[in-house]
Design a protein around this motif. Structure first.
Motif, mmCIF file in Angstrom:
data_model
loop_
_atom_site.group_PDB
_atom_site.id
_atom_site.type_symbol
_atom_site.label_atom_id
_atom_site.label_comp_id
_atom_site.label_asym_id
_atom_site.label_seq_id
_atom_site.Cartn_x
_atom_site.Cartn_y
_atom_site.Cartn_z
ATOM 1 N N GLY A 186 21.206 -3.720 -17.414
ATOM 2 C CA GLY A 186 19.756 -4.297 -16.841
ATOM 3 C C GLY A 186 19.667 -5.074 -16.510
ATOM 4 O O GLY A 186 20.887 -5.738 -15.639
ATOM 5 N N GLY A 187 19.152 -4.928 -15.201
ATOM 6 C CA GLY A 187 18.761 -6.016 -13.812
ATOM 7 C C GLY A 187 17.420 -5.423 -13.195
ATOM 8 O O GLY A 187 16.945 -4.302 -13.713
ATOM 9 N N ASP A 188 17.431 -6.439 -11.954
ATOM 10 C CA ASP A 188 16.294 -6.533 -11.048
ATOM 11 C C ASP A 188 16.769 -5.375 -9.960
ATOM 12 O O ASP A 188 17.892 -4.977 -10.145
ATOM 13 C CB ASP A 188 15.677 -8.221 -10.483
ATOM 14 C CG ASP A 188 14.821 -7.447 -10.102
ATOM 15 O OD1 ASP A 188 13.459 -9.187 -10.105
ATOM 16 O OD2 ASP A 188 13.825 -7.002 -8.498
ATOM 17 N N GLY B 154 20.238 -0.694 -7.398
ATOM 18 C CA GLY B 154 21.679 -0.058 -8.192
ATOM 19 C C GLY B 154 22.298 -0.206 -9.449
ATOM 20 O O GLY B 154 22.972 -0.008 -9.958
ATOM 21 N N VAL B 155 20.841 -0.996 -10.091
ATOM 22 C CA VAL B 155 21.131 -1.292 -11.623
ATOM 23 C C VAL B 155 21.093 0.083 -12.268
ATOM 24 O O VAL B 155 21.844 0.114 -13.578
ATOM 25 C CB VAL B 155 20.122 -1.577 -11.890
ATOM 26 C CG1 VAL B 155 19.914 -1.870 -13.966
ATOM 27 C CG2 VAL B 155 20.026 -3.426 -11.684
ATOM 28 N N ALA C 104 14.472 -3.505 -14.907
ATOM 29 C CA ALA C 104 14.768 -1.652 -14.969
ATOM 30 C C ALA C 104 16.178 -1.859 -15.442
ATOM 31 O O ALA C 104 16.826 -2.429 -15.363
ATOM 32 C CB ALA C 104 14.966 -0.518 -13.654
ATOM 33 N N TRP C 105 15.692 -0.590 -16.619
ATOM 34 C CA TRP C 105 17.431 -0.726 -17.581
ATOM 35 C C TRP C 105 17.468 0.774 -17.490
ATOM 36 O O TRP C 105 16.588 1.443 -17.733
ATOM 37 C CB TRP C 105 16.880 -1.705 -18.853
ATOM 38 C CG TRP C 105 16.059 -1.267 -19.818
ATOM 39 C CD1 TRP C 105 14.862 -1.731 -19.650
ATOM 40 C CD2 TRP C 105 16.375 -0.578 -20.860
ATOM 41 N NE1 TRP C 105 14.022 -1.504 -20.637
ATOM 42 C CE2 TRP C 105 15.271 -0.557 -21.317
ATOM 43 C CE3 TRP C 105 17.311 0.497 -21.842
ATOM 44 C CZ2 TRP C 105 14.431 0.176 -22.812
ATOM 45 C CZ3 TRP C 105 16.277 1.201 -22.553
ATOM 46 C CH2 TRP C 105 15.527 0.746 -23.053
ATOM 47 N N ARG D 288 26.215 -5.461 -0.999
ATOM 48 C CA ARG D 288 25.644 -3.929 -2.088
ATOM 49 C C ARG D 288 26.841 -3.282 -2.467
ATOM 50 O O ARG D 288 26.001 -2.425 -3.314
ATOM 51 C CB ARG D 288 25.066 -2.874 -0.671
ATOM 52 C CG ARG D 288 23.716 -2.645 -0.302
ATOM 53 C CD ARG D 288 23.522 -2.435 0.511
ATOM 54 N NE ARG D 288 24.017 -1.918 2.205
ATOM 55 C CZ ARG D 288 24.665 -1.492 2.921
ATOM 56 N NH1 ARG D 288 22.841 -0.308 2.382
ATOM 57 N NH2 ARG D 288 24.972 -1.400 4.412
ATOM 58 N N GLY D 289 27.801 -3.480 -2.543
ATOM 59 C CA GLY D 289 28.696 -3.263 -3.342
ATOM 60 C C GLY D 289 29.122 -3.557 -4.871
ATOM 61 O O GLY D 289 29.564 -3.334 -5.053
#
Lengths: 297, 584
Positions: free
Chosen positions: B20-22, B27-28, B61-62, B136-137
């Motif tokens: 999970g993450g914003d 890339g979540v 989003a998760w 971004r990695g």
């Protein structure tokens, strides 16, 4: 208006030479069901013009489909010997679009009234025009809701008195030809049901045109809004030397309110949706599920 | 090599990872997808679930995947491993963690205060920025961490990264570096948990979503016209069709609205082309008038409704099984329609083929009720065997030009031959008006009665075709006391609950009809009569299926309704089975 010239037989002023083998006449395109329209209804003239046009084109009745919505004019398919699809209110254009897209070999008409095509189904006109799907849209404009017995419509004039506008219509009337021009229709014309021969010529041209054709037909309602006298004095042909490739001039003319011009306002060639959408036709493969599913492995 | 030396008997190789993450971090979801794909390619079985904000950018989003070396039927219960990109991810999901669950988190951003969890804190973003010089990695770094900790080989993930960024060569090297960094970093971590994938059966399977499976089935069945209007969670059916149909000689139209979408399909079907539209609740509502036209004109049509939470705009990215009433009863007037409900991703493929076959055979609209959880979850499935599934085409008149033709001729089955424009000389009008056998308008009481009966006779004929165990499979204890009747995408959770209840000594069975109209009445009656109590779990408030069973068959089941936008878990259904069993 009982003395007005109505749609009559005859009128074969056409550019298309009949094919020698089977010569079909307008009568061959009329169906078994007798029209239920009121005496003097403009739609008789349209029926006559459509059947004459098909005879001029010598297209086989079983290769023609008349798609319609709801309203007096939308009963048209029942009165013809062609195929027909009598849909729901406002959806003649998308019904016809799906048919023509999937069966480009057919001659497809979308027909309806001003309620059907300028009100409940008005949202489809910009899109079919922009896509340029090769169907012929004939809008029978009587400026009133006839089937529901006389309410005002989107093309009724300001101040129009009807049962639903007892104190006068407040909205400005839609201008169907102007809308079709600005939406990008590639063939835009106006006809008059009391001139069925001229109208049938417009329909022949519209069917022959590759792309979306729109014909507004002034088709008076003798029962609820009899405009024969008015149109007899207002209609006038387009100028002899009219340049139908000039969109701006066509728009100017469509804005005119003191005269009702009849003829082809505008025509242009533009890629046709159902042809563009088949750009892979040469390399079409049968569907093979196993190879399709490989991407999910 | 702590991470890969853990091979004691306590190893758990059926577990749930949630990430999970914003969405602003980026890339979540793709971290989860890549991990899932790599596992599936190695022969593990997977079952994913995702939840994303209705907004485009930003918002939590998760993604969750359950991985096992055995078939996976459901999302599982709770969370074994949580990957938290930010504090919100931890706070939202920690309630579903258990004693001994693992949390991998960005140690600069997340405060983990609960000592019951096994914690691996790694400064994800700081490493990406400072060590890798590649902000971004972050997601690929985390992918490497997960692979190292839970036993996915590096080379498999390297292949995926190469594939994913093949059009952007400059990113491939940076991402491979981030992946290797994450993977090697785990060698510094002392692995305290028991989750490790180990070996799989190495059988090659497909990994696809419910929407993917519906498209594959539809194309196989001969669908060559699709029209749709973008709507979550059905839009990817439109996108797949837009990509595939032109190369198969078909047409995909992005329509101006849902009325135009279904109308175009009816027009195409009139011309003899197999046609489908796909939508979700709000669009389905708009299509209902035209659904009646398809039924009245007796034209085949397939309508996929990927249900989401309503009413109105509701919760566009959450699931609900609350469009059943509309599918069964929506629309004015009496008209038949067939309603199917696929039970899993694999079933979506088969059901899509059946939908076309039934629509063609019985010349009426067929509604396929999917839902958000089924549309977008991915599942590993075996290569389908379609040899038992013939493709059916509509009955057409003979070629004789002279023969008398009546499009709507009355018949023993209700089915009458359909002439096609340009193909058959037998012209007719497909009428929205009530009509006689020739299709001519006729509003006499006798004709309306005869034609209504004709149209519904086709539904009875379809019922005779589908009232079979194939359409309503039963499983569980042969002498069950509690019988669960479910529908749609909750089959996996129910099946797992039944298995667990059986293991605990309960006598429980389940029936899961794939057709809801006409109901497989004999199957349901026999099942209901064989148990003491019937339980109907469904994700809606009104108990729509329970109501349908009560109204159609006089069964009054125990209703178990979940609302809230998430699917059933096996534990929830197990708990209810135990409760019902205790009162039998």
């Amino acid at each position: 208006m009982s003395d007005h010239p109505r749609s009559t037989a005859g009128g074969t002023r056409t550019r298309v030479a009949p094919r020698p083998e089977v010569v079909r006449t307008a009568k061959d395109y009329k169906g078994e069901v007798k029209p239920v329209w009121c005496p003097g209804c403009g739609d008789f003239g349209v029926l006559s013009a459509v059947t004459k046009a098909l005879a001029a084109l010598q297209v086989k009745p079983y290769e023609v489909v008349i798609v319609s919505g709801i309203g007096c004019s939308s009963r048209m398919p029942y009165f013809m010997s062609t195929y027909g699809l009598h849909g729901v209110h406002g959806r003649a254009i998308p019904l016809a679009s799906g048919l023509k897209l999937s069966r480009p070999d057919l001659t497809v008409f979308a027909m309806g009234g001003d309620g059907d095509l300028m009100s409940i189904g008005a949202g489809h006109l910009p899109h079919v025009a922009a896509r340029n799907i090769d169907i012929t849209c004939v809008m029978m404009d009587n400026q009133v809701y006839g089937l529901t017995k006389g309410q005002g419509s989107p093309t009724s004039p300001m101040g129009h008195l009807s049962k639903s506008t007892p104190y006068g219509m407040i909205a400005k009337p839609a201008k169907p030809v102007l809308l079709a021009l600005t939406y990008g229709a590639t063939f835009v014309a106006r006809g008059y049901s009391a001139q069925p021969n001229e109208l049938s010529e417009l329909i022949v041209e519209a069917v022959q045109h590759k792309g979306f054709s729109f014909i507004q037909v002034q088709s008076p309602c003798t029962e609820f809004y009899n405009t024969y006298d008015q149109y007899d004095s207002l209609v006038t042909d387009l100028p002899e030397d009219w340049d139908r490739s000039d969109l701006r001039a066509a728009i100017d003319l469509a804005l005119t309110e003191d005269k009702v011009h009849l003829g082809v306002f505008f025509e242009e060639e533009r890629p046709v949706y159902e042809i563009e959408a088949r750009k892979f036709e040469e390399e079409v493969q049968p569907f093979d599920l196993t190879s399709y599913l490989r991407r999910f492995a | 090599m702590q991470a890969r030396s853990h091979k004691d008997s306590q190893v758990r190789n059926d577990f749930v990872i949630r990430i999970g993450g914003d969405t602003a971090i980026g890339g979540v979801i793709s971290t989860g997808e890549n991990f899932t794909t790599a596992a599936a390619r190695l022969g593990f079985q997977v079952f994913t679930f995702r939840s994303y904000p209705a907004e485009i950018k930003g918002g939590h989003a998760w993604f969750q995947v359950r991985i096992s070396n055995r078939p996976v039927l459901s999302t599982g219960d709770g969370v074994d491993i949580l990957v938290a990109f930010d504090q919100e991810a931890y706070e939202r999901h920690c309630g579903e963690l258990r004693e001994g669950s693992v949390i991998i988190y960005d140690s600069d951003l997340v405060q983990v205060d609960d000592g019951r969890f096994i914690r691996y804190g790694v400064p994800f973003q700081r490493i990406a920025r400072q060590e890798l010089n590649f902000a971004r990695g972050t997601n690929v770094l985390v992918l490497g961490l997960m692979a190292g900790l839970f036993g996915l080989p590096l080379d498999c993930l390297q292949d995926l990264v190469r594939l994913r960024y093949k059009r952007r060569a400059e990113l491939v090297e940076k991402n491979l570096e981030a992946l290797a960094y994450g993977f090697d970093y785990t060698k510094k971590i002392r692995k305290e948990d028991k989750y490790y994938l180990g070996t799989s059966d190495h059988v090659s399977r497909l990994i696809m979503s419910g929407n993917d499976a519906i498209v594959a089935g539809a194309l196989y069945a001969g669908c060559r016209f699709f029209a749709g209007y973008p709507i979550t969670p059905a839009s990817d059916i439109l996108e797949s069709m837009a990509r595939e149909l032109p190369r198969l000689g078909g047409i995909c139209l992005q329509a101006e609205d849902e009325m135009a979408a279904i109308a175009s399909c009816i027009g195409a079907s009139y011309g003899g082309t197999k046609a489908m539209t796909a939508t979700s609740g709000p669009g389905f509502s708009l299509m209902i008038e035209l659904l009646g036209l398809a039924s009245m004109t007796e034209l085949p049509l397939v309508l996929v409704d990927a249900q989401r939470s309503g009413p109105s705009t509701g919760m566009p990215t959450k699931l609900e099984q609350a469009d059943l009433f509309q599918a069964l009863y929506g629309g004015h007037g009496d008209f038949p329609r067939i309603v199917l409900a696929p039970a899993s991703v694999e079933d979506c493929l088969y059901r899509a083929v059946h939908a076309f076959n039934l629509a063609e055979k019985y010349q009426m609209p067929v509604i396929v009720l999917s839902d958000q959880s089924l549309s977008h979850r991915t599942q590993t499935i075996d290569m389908p065997n379609l040899s038992r599934l013939p493709v059916v085409n509509r009955l057409q008149p003979g070629d004789g030009a002279s023969e008398e033709y009546a499009r709507y001729a009355l018949s023993d089955t209700g089915v009458s031959p359909v002439a096609l424009p340009g193909v058959h000389v037998h012209t007719y009008v497909a009428p929205g008006l009530e009509h006689d056998e020739r299709g001519h308008p006729n509003q006499s009481p006798q004709v309306h009665e005869a034609m209504t009966e004709k149209r519904f006779l086709k539904l009875s004929s379809a019922a005779a075709d589908t009232d079979s165990p194939d359409w309503a499979p039963r499983y569980g204890h042969p002498k069950a006391q509690v019988g669960v009747i479910g529908w749609g995408a909750s089959e996996g959770a129910i099946r797992e609950a039944v298995e667990r209840a059986t293991a605990k000594g309960y006598k429980v069975a389940a029936l899961h009809p794939r057709i809801l109209n006409p109901l497989p009445q004999a199957q349901i009656r026999e099942f209901a009569a064989s148990v003491k109590r019937v339980l109907v779990p469904e994700v809606n408030y009104q108990g729509q299926f329970a109501h349908h069973l009560a109204a159609s068959l006089g069964i009054s089941p125990v209703r178990f309704n979940k609302i809230g936008g998430l699917p059933f878990t096996p534990a929830e259904i197990l708990g209810k089975i135990e409760e019902v069993a205790s009162h039998v």
